[in-house]
Design an enzyme around this catalytic site. Structure first.
Site, short mmCIF file in Angstrom:
data_model
loop_
_atom_site.label_atom_id
_atom_site.label_comp_id
_atom_site.label_asym_id
_atom_site.label_seq_id
_atom_site.Cartn_x
_atom_site.Cartn_y
_atom_site.Cartn_z
N HIS A 229 31.20 -5.41 -2.67
CA HIS A 229 31.51 -6.51 -3.59
C HIS A 229 30.70 -6.43 -4.88
CE1 HIS A 229 31.66 -10.76 -4.98
NE2 HIS A 229 32.85 -10.77 -4.41
N ASN A 317 38.03 -19.49 -4.28
CA ASN A 317 39.34 -18.97 -3.86
C ASN A 317 40.06 -19.82 -2.83
OD1 ASN A 317 38.78 -16.76 -5.39
ND2 ASN A 317 38.37 -15.40 -3.68
N TYR A 332 28.43 -27.30 -10.69
CA TYR A 332 27.28 -28.08 -11.18
C TYR A 332 27.48 -28.42 -12.64
CZ TYR A 332 24.67 -26.75 -7.03
OH TYR A 332 24.27 -26.58 -5.75
N SER A 385 36.01 -13.90 -7.96
CA SER A 385 34.88 -12.96 -8.04
C SER A 385 35.11 -11.88 -9.06
CB SER A 385 34.68 -12.25 -6.70
OG SER A 385 33.90 -13.00 -5.82
#
Ligand SMILES: [Ca+2]
Ligand SMILES: [Ca+2]
Ligand SMILES: [Ca+2]
Ligand SMILES: [Ca+2]
Length: 451
Positions: A229, A317, A332, A385
């Site tokens: 990843h 996702n 946030y 991502s």
């Protein structure tokens, strides 16, 4: 409450389910290399004819009439640009005309493209997120210009762009990948220092390229399964361009600081906070955060605010509205967070992508993104991502083009670039309703006033 972070990528999710539905590795990438580019080499239906010096205007008319050619215009040196009759291919007509009296040569009306738009990285043509010309991606034809306009932005970049350090807070990264090894941050004090000694006194011994907070050591690459990843995310930001191999990253003026805090089963708040603090203390200019999970975490929020630099975060996702159910860290309310949704190569919001008219800022390409994968290979991955690192790359280009931009300036400009690039599929779904755009962002960055 479970407080672990998850990677925001479909590939990892399916990998954990032992399915390979969205995984396509390098050998398959090669299979579709044939339709890397849909750019034609020449204008079909047109030819350039060069007549011999002694041929008269009547000789030329004769050639045209005999072959049903229509003159488009005269060209210098006794040449003409002509249109062929319908049904006659350029190559057939070329053969035929070559035998005509008074015709010296026949050539296609070649097409030329800006050099900067084509890199010599063999997979660059399938990176629709950088430059979408409608090329097919795994069989799906794209919508031209659903991309971040990377080549256009590259042309604007000064030759001496500032080097920008992007902290990839993620899994580990295969720092020896041939398309990445030139783009990895090096902690000079440690690289040139003593073994088993904390040369720069930052609390981490021999932290050459970042730190592995998950295993608490300096080895930022464990193995392909654990670190695919972060390797993929890093390639989208910073893969070496024009090196004749693989893919091209969004930005070339980048060094990746590898901050691994996620293992096979996730990462913890404690480690995420340490990673963000490391990024701040060791000079990262941007942090890419393609992960999410846990709940509202004041300690993590404080660390992000304290970082103070652009903190690019995947929106998640779950196909959910983040305004109704927050996704952290992207949700946030921090002025330096840019929350990123995903679009596919046709301009639709990816079906997996989270959204939120107040809590998600921009969209970026995230469906079937080709990038680096451990073991000198390449893979397709989909997810927010994959969208976030496109935006991190844009932020890196901006900071490279203009020294001293603040995090709020970077955010304001990236949001402005997306507002000017609205897509129907994103209207009413995310704050700007649009796709982040590197060209517009770099232009605005260059014009911005800094203190
Ligand atoms: Ca474009
Ligand atoms: Ca150290
Ligand atoms: Ca050392
Ligand atoms: Ca490359």
């Amino acid at each position: 409450m479970k407080r672990t972070a998850r990677l925001v990528s479909l590939l990892v999710v399916t990998a954990l389910l032992a399915s390979s539905a969205t995984m396509v590795f390098a050998k398959d990438l090669k299979l579709i290399e044939g339709d890397v580019s849909t750019r034609p080499d020449y204008v079909e239906g047109e030819l350039i004819i060069r007549y011999s010096g002694k041929s008269t205007i009547f000789d030329k008319v004769k050639v045209r009439e005999k072959n049903s050619l229509e003159k488009i215009r005269d060209l210098p040196s006794n040449m003409e640009l002509v249109r062929l009759p319908a049904g006659l291919s350029t190559s057939k007509a070329r053969e035929k005309l070559a035998f005509e009296q008074n015709v010296m040569s026949v050539q296609p009306n070649f097409l030329y493209y800006p050099d900067a738009a084509i890199t010599n990285d063999p997979y660059a043509g399938i990176e629709w997120g950088l430059d979408n010309q409608g090329q097919k991606i795994l069989g799906i034809a794209g919508t031209p210009d659903i991309d971040i306009d990377a080549p256009e932005a590259w042309r604007l970049m000064p030759a001496s762009a500032d080097e920008v350090v992007v902290a990839v807070i993620d899994t580990g990264v295969d720092i020896d990948h041939p398309d990445l090894q030139g783009s990895i941050w090096m902690n000079e004090a440690e690289v040139n220092g003593l073994k088993n000694f904390d040369d720069d006194g930052n609390g981490y011994i021999d932290d050459f390229n970042g730190w592995n907070f998950f295993h608490r050591n300096n080895d930022v690459f464990t193995n392909a399964k654990a670190d695919g990843h972060g390797t993929h995310v890093s390639g989208t930001i910073a893969a070496q361009t024009n090196n004749g191999i693989g893919v091209a990253g969004v930005a070339q003026n980048v060094k990746i600081m590898v901050l691994k805090f996620i293992g096979i089963n996730g990462g913890s708040t404690a480690d995420a906070i340490l990673a963000v603090k490391y990024a701040k203390d060791n000079g990262a200019d941007i942090a890419n955060n393609s992960w999410g999970g846990g709940g509202y975490d004041q300690a993590l929020k404080d660390a992000i605010e304290d970082f103070g630099k652009p903190f690019i975060a995947a929106a998640g996702n779950e196909s959910l509205d983040n305004d109704l159910k927050a996704h952290y860290p992207s949700s946030y309310d921090c002025s330096n967070i840019i929350s990123v949704a995903s679009v596919d190569n046709t301009g639709l919001m990816s079906d997996f992508s989270n959204y939120g008219i107040t809590s998600v800022d921009v969209a970026a390409p995230g469906g079937y993104i080709a990038s680096t994968y451990p073991g000198s290979s390449y893979a397709w991955m989909s997810g927010t991502s994959m969208a976030a690192p496109h935006v991190s790359g844009i932020a890196a280009l901006m900071l490279g083009a203009k020294t001293g931009l603040t995090a709020s300036q970077v955010k304001e400009i990236i949001l402005k670039s997306a507002t000017a690039n609205r897509l129907t599929s994103l209207e009413g779904k995310i704050l700007t309703g649009g796709l982040a755009n590197a060209e517009a962002a770099v232009k605005l960055a260059m014009k911005a006033k800094v203190k």
